[in-house]
Design an enzyme around this catalytic site. Structure first.
Site: not given
Length: 347
Positions: A223, A238, A281
């Protein structure tokens, strides 16, 4: 000291993300020292800190008298000190000449959701790919293609992928940064040995759980670092290395940024908007130019020290806060929680 904060993807959407993505833990009110039960989402006994499964308000309702000054407590001052130590120990980070970025258009808060490409050029103008031959980078990159990005699809973990997980953990644990993190957590009685620490890292980061309908389709590592697609939107994602490699292949299209951190060297922090092969995103964060062990270590520190709460750190004299969440629907070991997400936050 200046304070710089970033509102990022997972954080900005907490008010609008489906309520079953991160389940709010129960309260410790009236439950202090309640015996462990595997039926409980979170716990309120003295062992919950060790197993990082305390309820969010444990410290408010159940902290013993004098606990904040005891040997095992992780005080706010401890976090500021150890985070600066980890920042200084990131010897594998990029040098200023190793990366050149082109942030271009800075989006206002009401523009981040427009899905409009306001930056005609890629984000990365140049990256010295010799960085990727360093053992922690090389072992990290090998992990990135081990996942199916769409939630709801069972992950098939091969023996080779398990070896890649073990190799990554072996390489990061050779670094001064991760040795300092272990020494800190060992001193605070969170782990009895490095072997115990590494075994727990493997479970909390790589252990599979379901974000879909029962399939073992997700993990904290996937994730946060590799990224996922859930309900037609990018979730997590990220990591600067992952972004650069996919942008180079033409799979990621950089749109804009809404934040550029105050650091004049690496690692820096950028808040950005992008399209990942057809999925958007809206606001995502990335440490730019840090080593894999730096992000891995900081997120681990905050997950253990402040699960479900703001974790206030100091990096090169600037304040930065990280939010982590535990996955509450399944556990490993004796009720330990997996990492659900970790990201830089605003208050």
């Amino acid at each position: 000291m200046k304070t710089w904060i970033l509102l990022v993807g997972a954080g900005i959407a907490l008010g609008c993300v489906s309520g079953n993505l991160y389940t709010a833990p129960d309260s410790c009110k009236g439950r202090c020292e309640e015996p462990y039960s595997k039926e409980d989402e979170c716990h309120c006994n003295a062992e919950c800190e060790r197993y990082h499964n305390c309820c969010e308000d444990y410290y408010r309702h159940c902290r013993p008298v004098g606990f904040s000054s005891s040997r095992d407590a992780i005080a706010d001052e401890d976090l500021l000190h150890i985070s600066e130590q980890l920042y200084e120990a990131d010897h594998n980070k990029a040098r200023p000449t190793d990366i050149a970025i082109n942030p271009q258009y800075q989006a206002s808060p009401d523009e981040t959701g427009d899905q409009e490409d306001r930056s005609p050029q890629p984000l990365y103008k140049y990256v010295n790919e010799e960085l990727f031959s360093k053992p922690t980078y090389a072992s990290f990159i090998k992990l990135l293609d081990n996942y199916q990005r769409v939630t709801g699809r069972e992950e098939d973990v091969t023996a080779e992928e398990l070896r890649e997980q073990d190799n990554f953990l072996k390489e990061v644990m050779k670094t001064e940064l991760m040795k300092k993190l272990f020494a800190f957590l060992h001193k605070k009685n969170r782990y009895g040995s490095e072997q115990e620490f590494v075994a727990d890292l493997k479970e909390m980061w790589f252990g599979l759980y379901s974000r879909g309908d029962g399939e073992q389709d997700s993990s904290g590592f996937e994730h946060i670092f590799s990224g996922e697609v859930k309900k037609g939107k990018v979730s997590g994602f990220h990591n600067w290395i992952r972004f650069y490699l996919l942008e180079k292949q033409g799979i990621v299209n950089y749109f804009s940024h809404n934040f550029n951190g105050p650091w004049d060297t690496y690692p820096d922090v950028l808040g950005l908007q992008f399209n990942w092969d057809g999925f958007y995103k809206e606001v995502g964060s990335a440490f730019i130019g840090c080593s894999p062990e730096f992000e891995f270590g900081l997120y681990t520190l905050c997950f253990i020290a402040r699960p479900g709460r703001a974790c206030h750190l100091s990096l090169g004299g600037y304040s930065l806060s990280i939010q982590t969440y535990a996955w509450t629907k399944s556990t490993y070991g004796n009720g330990k929680k997996y990492i659900a997400t970790a990201y830089v936050i605003s208050p």
